[in-house]
Motif scaffolding. Structure first.
Motif, PDB file in Angstrom:
ATOM      1  N   SER A  33      19.967   6.997  39.301  1.00 39.35           N
ATOM      2  CA  SER A  33      18.892   7.785  39.888  1.00 39.35           C
ATOM      3  C   SER A  33      17.608   7.014  39.609  1.00 39.35           C
ATOM      4  CB  SER A  33      18.823   9.182  39.281  1.00 39.35           C
ATOM      5  OG  SER A  33      20.024   9.891  39.537  1.00 39.35           O
ATOM      6  N   ASN A  55      18.428   9.624  44.304  1.00 38.21           N
ATOM      7  CA  ASN A  55      19.768   9.506  43.725  1.00 38.21           C
ATOM      8  C   ASN A  55      20.668   8.623  44.576  1.00 38.21           C
ATOM      9  OD1 ASN A  55      19.426  11.374  41.488  1.00 38.21           O
ATOM     10  ND2 ASN A  55      19.389  13.004  43.027  1.00 38.21           N
ATOM     11  N   LYS A  64      27.297  13.884  41.191  1.00 38.92           N
ATOM     12  CA  LYS A  64      26.312  14.351  42.171  1.00 38.92           C
ATOM     13  C   LYS A  64      25.631  15.633  41.703  1.00 38.92           C
ATOM     14  CE  LYS A  64      28.461  12.408  46.341  1.00 38.92           C
ATOM     15  NZ  LYS A  64      29.099  12.730  47.643  1.00 38.92           N
ATOM     16  N   ALA A  72      24.471   8.406  44.814  1.00 42.95           N
ATOM     17  CA  ALA A  72      25.695   9.079  44.360  1.00 42.95           C
ATOM     18  C   ALA A  72      26.929   8.215  44.611  1.00 42.95           C
ATOM     19  CB  ALA A  72      25.840  10.430  45.052  1.00 42.95           C
ATOM     20  N   TYR A  81      24.720   9.682  29.513  1.00 43.72           N
ATOM     21  CA  TYR A  81      23.635   9.509  30.475  1.00 43.72           C
ATOM     22  C   TYR A  81      22.390   9.058  29.735  1.00 43.72           C
ATOM     23  CZ  TYR A  81      21.478  14.271  29.706  1.00 43.72           C
ATOM     24  OH  TYR A  81      20.870  15.396  29.209  1.00 43.72           O
ATOM     25  N   GLN A 100      23.158  14.772  39.028  1.00 45.77           N
ATOM     26  CA  GLN A 100      21.983  14.116  39.603  1.00 45.77           C
ATOM     27  C   GLN A 100      21.019  15.115  40.244  1.00 45.77           C
ATOM     28  OE1 GLN A 100      23.746  11.162  42.218  1.00 45.77           O
ATOM     29  NE2 GLN A 100      23.359   9.539  40.718  1.00 45.77           N
ATOM     30  N   THR A 160      24.085   7.733  34.983  1.00 44.16           N
ATOM     31  CA  THR A 160      25.006   8.837  34.717  1.00 44.16           C
ATOM     32  C   THR A 160      26.424   8.298  34.767  1.00 44.16           C
ATOM     33  OG1 THR A 160      23.476  10.329  35.873  1.00 44.16           O
ATOM     34  CG2 THR A 160      25.690  11.171  35.395  1.00 44.16           C
ATOM     35  N   TYR A 215      18.227  16.280  37.887  1.00 41.13           N
ATOM     36  CA  TYR A 215      17.080  15.447  37.538  1.00 41.13           C
ATOM     37  C   TYR A 215      15.907  15.848  38.434  1.00 41.13           C
ATOM     38  CZ  TYR A 215      20.693  12.496  35.388  1.00 41.13           C
ATOM     39  OH  TYR A 215      21.740  12.032  34.641  1.00 41.13           O
TER      40      TYR A 215
END
Length: 466
Positions: A95, A73, A190, A75, A119, A193, A178, A196
């Motif tokens: 991501s 990820n 965050k 962020a 997303y 994420q 995202t 995922y």
């Protein structure tokens, strides 16, 4: 009379000569034509390999994200410091997932998110085809578990799996976007994420794992690898993980004459100077074809980004179009997911250059980009194709910023695209450009029918002398 020793020396020289390279059977003129075709075909594949190596192999590199079958990820949104691939968007923190499907399928989990946030998980094969999507447009925001399988998997979809996605090759790139509303929203992104996730099918089923696939000796990228005959060596390597389809049989019969294709082992070090020169001429001819196409078709908006990105069926084996996509903005979305409009020239048809002119982009009242999700206009350096460093750290203007922008008295919107500030009273609408060539990209996420049916008129960049 030639001595026996002289004959032996001569014979030895012939055996060791680059001209004896068995995998290269084309004449110079034939090699040039084949090289052009193979270059346009292979450039996207090799560019993708460079990203794979940087993000999933070179663990000590600046662009490393995560090992295979793990989620990496980021962020934050992209900045000029991010250089792994050109023309990145800076609206959606990414991501990154590189899937190795050789031993078994992998299960990708998408979390449930709020309805007003966009997303997507873009599924990309090694040819850079977008072979499927997960997310807001296709599977909704409810999330779920999704099975991703390679070409050799013959199993059935287990209970609890929302959808099965099949790839042509054993390696898949999942690029997850995202939407970030603003800087205060970063903590929420965050959290999303963290939802995922990837796990092997055997783990999902709570069964024993199959035998692991062999380790891979990944060749390290080298400078100029996408611009010289070295490209064909990397192409041969990657094709070992994504066998060409039946429609490409004749194509690879031609490519084999210069040592390119699945099972081939191209080696530029074994070629003569004449053979290398022929291949380079072919590569240069491919570049020239792209340059002419860009000038006459892309810069004039006669073709759209949607023509360059999508499934194999959508692209119909149009290798020039696939090359264009990789060259101007690799890993671009398919047209239903997002449309991209590049501003490479101004309203008069001249290449844009902020060292010479200032520009305005005006949207009439009620004529903002027609997006179901959101839109953005992002600035790129014309030389590096990366985001542009600037004193206000603004790389784009998007629809989430409308309440911060100054609207025109008639309800329209004027943006100022230039190197220097247009003045404090206009700075809210300023998109900073480099002090030289640039281009900007208008992204429309989930475009409405008004766009796809041609009812929306694209505004042009209008120049003014500095």
């Amino acid at each position: 009379m030639t001595s026996l020793r002289g004959l032996l020396v001569t014979a030895s020289a012939v055996l060791l000569s680059p001209l004896a390279y068995a995998d290269f059977t084309a004449s110079p003129s034939e090699a040039e034509a084949i090289a052009k075709e193979a270059y346009l075909y292979g450039f996207p594949v090799v560019e993708m390999y460079k990203t794979l190596y940087a993000q999933a192999v070179k663990a000590d590199g600046p662009d490393y994200k995560a090992p295979f079958n793990k989620v990496g990820n980021t962020a934050r949104v992209f900045t000029p410091k991010d250089t792994a691939f050109v023309t990145p968007n800076s609206d959606t923190p990414y991501s990154f997932v590189w899937l190795d499907l050789r031993s078994e399928p992998q299960i990708l989990t998408m979390p449930a998110i709020e309805k007003n946030r966009y997303y997507s998980a873009q599924m990309i094969d090694l040819y850079t085809h977008n072979f499927d999507y997960l997310g807001t447009r296709t599977t909704g925001n409810e999330g779920g578990d999704f099975l991703v399988a390679g070409p050799g998997w013959k199993g059935s979809t287990p209970a609890g799996i929302a959808k099965t996605l099949k790839s042509e090759g054993d390696i898949v790139y999942v690029l997850i976007r995202t939407q970030l509303f603003d800087e205060k929203d970063l903590a929420n992104v965050k959290k999303i994420q963290q939802g995922y996730a990837v796990q092997p099918l055997s783990s999902y089923l709570k069964k024993s794992a199959p035998a692991a696939a062999p380790d891979i000796n990944w060749p390290q990228p080298q400078a100029g690898m996408s611009e010289t005959p070295a490209l064909f060596r990397y192409l041969d390597f990657v094709l070992g993980f994504a066998q060409p389809v039946a429609s490409e049989k004749a194509l690879f019969e031609r490519f084999s004459k210069i040592g390119v294709g699945p099972g081939e082992k191209f080696d530029e070090g074994k070629l003569s100077a004449d053979q290398l020169a022929a291949l380079q001429r072919g590569i240069d001819a491919g570049k020239a074809e792209f340059a002419e196409f860009k000038k006459t078709k892309i810069d004039t908006h006669q073709v759209e980004s949607g023509d360059f990105f999508g499934t194999r069926e959508h692209l119909k084996n149009n290798y020039l179009y696939r090359y264009v996509g990789a060259n101007v903005g690799i890993f671009g979305n398919s047209s239903a997911e997002a449309s991209y409009i590049g501003y490479f020239t101004d309203a008069k048809g001249s290449p844009v250059n902020a060292a010479q002119k200032t520009y305005t982009l005006h949207f009439n009242k009620g004529e903002l980009p027609p997006a179901q999700a959101f839109w953005s206009l992002t600035m790129y350096d014309g030389k590096t194709k990366l985001l542009v460093d600037n004193p206000i750290n603004r790389y784009l203007i998007n629809s989430r910023m409308l309440d911060q922008l100054q609207m025109d008295p008639d309800g329209g919107l004027t943006l100022y695209v230039q190197h220097e500030s247009p003045g404090k009273n206009k700075e809210s609408n300023w998109l900073p450009a480099p002090n030289g060539p640039f281009y900007s990209v208008l992204r429309i996420y989930m475009p409405t029918a008004k766009f796809s049916e041609g009812q929306w008129k694209l505004p042009m960049l209008f120049p003014a002398a500095k």
